[in-house]
Design a protein around this motif. Structure first.
Motif: not given
Length: 225
Positions: A57-61, A204-207, A216-219
């Protein structure tokens, strides 16, 4: 079916240890492996060449440990469908903060002597909540270095069984395999709980945001003091 979860930093020797354990088990157990990784891995080919059933299983991003916890139940059911008597899950091993260990499931952390004597205290719940800590690459450091590293590891996790295993010669693999045969039977991990929470990270960087700056920083954002 017995389930064993193996985690550890990259290149600590997890795959080599699993191969030697499977060799030691021989026909005593029908072993299969689930290999989790990020972008690519050829470890599945190593298992296949030894006649070990493997699922990759490869998680990718996605964070590989979040990917693990989202898929481990399906992997358990895959192992049962394959008729395995023992399923070993091998983690990608990345940030040292995450821990894929599950309550009621035998959990192992693999670390190596070359990572430095201060490494055990830098590794979080992946080492501190493991039932067994396997130390590899002991053949290329001195006796004094081995003893100091094992001492620091025991300090970080006083409850764990500490075991040295050579992934090339197989020394110590039989003892580890014996511990694996004592793993409890697991039919499902549905409803089970992790031994430690994953890092909180919903911003926001997770998304997918790539721009830098407060605008640009949220959450879930935390600033240095």
């Amino acid at each position: 079916m017995k389930l064993v979860i193996i985690a550890g930093p990259p290149s600590a020797g997890k795959t080599a240890v699993i191969l030697k354990v499977a060799e030691s088990l021989g026909s005593e157990e029908k072993v299969g492996v689930v290999k989790f990784d990020c972008l690519s891995t050829d470890d599945d080919q190593l298992y296949e060449r030894r006649g070990i059933r493997v699922k990759k299983g490869l998680s990718g991003a996605m964070c590989p440990d979040h990917f693990f916890v989202s898929n481990i139940e399906e992997c358990v059911q895959w192992g049962k469908a394959q008729g395995l008597s023992m399923l070993i899950s091998e983690s990608a091993g990345l940030c040292n903060r995450c821990s894929p260990h599950i309550k009621g499931v035998t959990s192992v952390c693999v670390v190596d002597n070359l990572s430095g004597v201060h490494t055990p205290k830098k590794i979080g719940p992946m080492l501190r909540s493991a039932d067994i800590v396997v130390i590899t690459k002991g053949d290329i450091v001195s006796q004094a270095e081995r003893e100091v590293f094992a001492f620091r590891t025991q300090q970080a996790n006083p409850q764990a069984t500490i075991l040295g295993v050579n992934g090339i010669t197989g020394q110590g693999a039989y003892e580890l395999a014996t511990l694996f045969t004592q793993a409890p039977e697991v039919d499902t991990v549905q409803g089970s709980t992790l031994r430690f929470s994953m890092p909180s990270a919903l911003c926001s960087y997770c998304l997918g945001e790539t721009r830098i700056g407060e605008s640009y920083q949220m959450g879930n954002v935390r600033k240095m003091q």
